[in-house]
Design an enzyme around this catalytic site. Structure first.
Site, PDB file in Angstrom:
ATOM      1  N   GLU A 139       0.727  -1.206   0.137  1.00 51.58           N
ATOM      2  CA  GLU A 139      -0.069   0.114  -0.106  1.00 51.58           C
ATOM      3  C   GLU A 139       1.078   1.437  -0.132  1.00 51.58           C
ATOM      4  OE1 GLU A 139      -3.012  -0.012   3.071  1.00 51.58           O
ATOM      5  OE2 GLU A 139      -3.407  -2.171   2.702  1.00 51.58           O
ATOM      6  N   SER A 144       7.438  -2.165   3.214  1.00 48.54           N
ATOM      7  CA  SER A 144       8.259  -2.762   4.073  1.00 48.54           C
ATOM      8  C   SER A 144       7.437  -3.137   5.327  1.00 48.54           C
ATOM      9  CB  SER A 144       9.576  -2.253   4.209  1.00 48.54           C
ATOM     10  OG  SER A 144      10.366  -2.169   3.080  1.00 48.54           O
ATOM     11  N   GLN A 289      44.405  -4.634 -19.009  1.00 49.95           N
ATOM     12  CA  GLN A 289      44.443  -5.330 -17.729  1.00 49.95           C
ATOM     13  C   GLN A 289      43.355  -4.702 -16.934  1.00 49.95           C
ATOM     14  OE1 GLN A 289      48.408  -4.807 -15.905  1.00 49.95           O
ATOM     15  NE2 GLN A 289      49.039  -6.856 -16.939  1.00 49.95           N
ATOM     16  N   GLU A 374       9.835  -7.130  -3.248  1.00 51.18           N
ATOM     17  CA  GLU A 374       9.861  -8.364  -2.422  1.00 51.18           C
ATOM     18  C   GLU A 374      11.279  -8.210  -1.197  1.00 51.18           C
ATOM     19  OE1 GLU A 374       9.592 -12.444  -3.915  1.00 51.18           O
ATOM     20  OE2 GLU A 374       8.762 -11.903  -5.703  1.00 51.18           O
ATOM     21  N   GLY A 375      10.990  -7.098  -0.840  1.00 47.33           N
ATOM     22  CA  GLY A 375      11.917  -6.617   0.464  1.00 47.33           C
ATOM     23  C   GLY A 375      13.276  -6.004  -0.149  1.00 47.33           C
TER      24      GLY A 375
END
Length: 399
Positions: A139, A144, A289, A374-375
Site C-alpha cells: 500500500e 516494507s 588489464q 519483495e523486500g
C-alpha cells in the site's frame, strides 16, 4: 535501434553443481528449446499489457508455467525449477521473466492455503496461461512495514466487504485473479491481517491508476469500494494473512535472486563479446588489464551469488528446512552484485552503453527494481540479522 550482438543462450555450466538433478537439466533443455523457437525474441516492450498476455499464454502452452504453479497445484513447487526458469528467462528478456514469476507469486498463496474448490477454480487456468494472476500486498504507506496496512475487510453474513487501496501491484490492470491481503482486526499489527481471492469482475473492484516505471511492465493501484466477495474465498483462517504472505514470499524470494543472476550473466556475456571485438590502443578492449580485472570481479561475484541462490532453493526443496535467512542472503547478494556487474558492462560499452535499444541499457533499467521489490536490500539485512539473533544463545553474565 542499435545493432545487437547475437548470443546463443545462457551458460549451463552450473547445472553440474550438486544442487541439481536430472529433472532440472531436462527443464533447462526445454527452456532452451522454447527460446530457440523464437518465443522470447521480438517482444513488444511498448505495449506491455499485450506482450504479457501473449507471454503468459506462450509459457503455458509450452508447459513452462508448471514450475511456477506446481503443475496447477498437483505437485509441490520446486524452488530450484522456479529459480532456473527465472534465471533463463531473465537472460533472454526481463518481461518474459516477469510474466512467469507473477503466475507463481500471484497464485502461491492459493496453492498453500486455498480450499480445494479455490485451487481447482484458479490453479489450472493459471498453469495454462488462460488466467493472469497478481499478488496485492503493498500500500502507499505499507510497503516494507506491512503492519501499517489500512485496506480492510469486514464480515457481512456469508460475504466479506473490502474497502481500501493497494499499490505497486504487478499485473494490476490485466490480471484475472488477485490474492489480496486486508486488515480484519483479529489482533493488532500483522496478526490481524487476512488473505482473500478477488476476481477482476467482482463488483466494487477497480483500477485506480496505471503506473509507469523505468523498466515497463503492467503495474497499477487497485481500489476496493464496498467490494463484496464470498466468505469461502478467504485463504486459511482469519488473521493468518501475514503468515500466508511470508510463506509465499519465502518460496519466491530466492527466485528474485535468480532473475538478477540472469540479468548479470547476460550483461557479462554482452561485455565479453564487446570487449573481444572492440579495437583499443592497437589491440582490443579485452587486452587491457583493467578490463580483465573487471571481468574477474564480475565472474566471481556472479558465481558467489549463484551459489547462495541455489543453496537457498536446495535447502527448501531437499532438506525441507526454513530458508528465511538463506533466501534473504541470496536476494540481497544477487541483486546488488547484478547491479554492479551491469554498471560495469555499461561502462565498457562507453557511449553505446546508454543508448536506448542496447541490451546493457535495458538491463540497467531492469535490475534497479529488483533491489527494492519483495523486500529492499536494507530489509534483507534486517531479516538476516534477526534470524542470526534468534539462533544465537544469550551470553552468560558473570559476577
Amino acid at each position: 535501434m542499435a545493432a545487437q550482438t547475437p548470443l546463443a543462450g545462457p551458460t549451463r555450466e552450473h547445472l553440474d553443481w550438486p544442487f541439481f538433478d536430472a529433472s532440472h537439466r531436462a527443464l533447462a533443455e526445454k527452456l532452451d528449446a522454447h527460446a530457440a523457437s523464437g518465443a522470447l525474441s521480438g517482444i513488444d516492450h511498448e505495449d506491455t499489457d499485450r506482450a504479457c498476455r501473449a507471454l503468459v499464454r506462450s509459457l503455458g502452452d509450452a508447459g513452462l508455467l508448471d514450475a511456477a504453479t506446481g503443475a496447477g497445484g498437483t505437485v509441490p513447487i520446486d524452488s530450484r525449477a522456479v529459480c532456473l526458469t527465472r534465471e533463463t528467462l531473465a537472460w533472454h528478456d526481463g518481461l518474459a521473466d516477469f510474466a512467469f514469476a507473477m503466475q507463481g507469486l500471484g497464485t502461491g498463496a492459493i496453492g498453500l492455503s486455498g480450499s480445494e474448490t479455490l485451487r481447482r477454480a484458479v490453479l489450472p487456468k493459471a498453469r495454462s496461461g488462460e488466467w493472469i494472476s497478481a499478488f496485492a500486498l503493498s500500500e502507499q504507506e505499507a510497503g516494507s512495514d506491512v503492519a501499517a496496512m489500512a485496506c480492510a475487510a469486514r464480515r457481512d453474513g456469508d460475504h466479506y466487504v473490502l474497502d481500501g487501496e493497494k499499490t505497486w501491484i504487478s499485473n494490476g490492470g490485466i490480471a484475472d485473479v488477485y490474492t489480496v491481503f486486508a486488515r480484519t482486526g483479529e489482533a493488532p499489527g500483522t496478526r490481524g491481517i487476512s488473505a482473500f481471492v478477488v476476481y477482476a469482475d467482482d463488483p466494487g473492484f477497480s483500477i485506480a491508476e496505471r503506473i509507469d516505471v523505468i523498466a515497463p511492465h503492467p503495474l497499477a493501484t487497485i481500489r476496493f469500494e464496498a467490494c463484496h466477495i464470498p466468505a469461502d474465498r478467504l485463504l486459511g483462517a482469519p488473521g493468518e494473512g501475514f503468515k500466508i504472505a511470508m510463506r509465499t514470499l519465502d518460496i519466491f524470494r530466492a527466485s528474485v535472486a535468480a532473475a538478477a543472476l540472469g540479468f548479470a550473466r547476460r550483461a557479462m556475456d554482452q561485455a565479453l563479446s564487446h570487449a573481444r571485438s572492440r579495437p583499443m590502443f592497437g589491440a582490443t578492449l579485452s587486452d587491457l588489464q583493467l578490463t580483465q580485472a573487471a571481468f574477474g570481479d564480475m565472474a566471481a561475484g556472479i558465481d558467489a551469488a549463484a551459489l547462495l541462490t541455489y543453496r537457498a532453493a536446495w535447502r527448501r526443496d531437499v532438506q525441507g528446512l526454513p530458508t528465511t535467512k538463506e533466501a534473504a542472503m541470496a536476494k540481497m547478494t544477487a541483486t546488488e552484485t547484478a547491479q554492479a556487474v551491469i554498471d560495469r558492462a555499461v561502462q565498457m560499452f562507453g557511449g553505446r552503453g546508454v543508448r536506448r535499444g542496447e541490451i546493457v541499457e535495458s538491463l540497467y533499467r531492469e535490475i534497479r527494481a529488483l533491489r527494492i521489490y519483495e523486500g529492499a536490500t536494507e530489509v534483507q539485512k534486517l531479516i538476516i540479522a534477526r534470524e542470526l539473533l534468534k539462533a544465537a544463545p544469550p551470553e552468560k553474565t558473570h559476577a
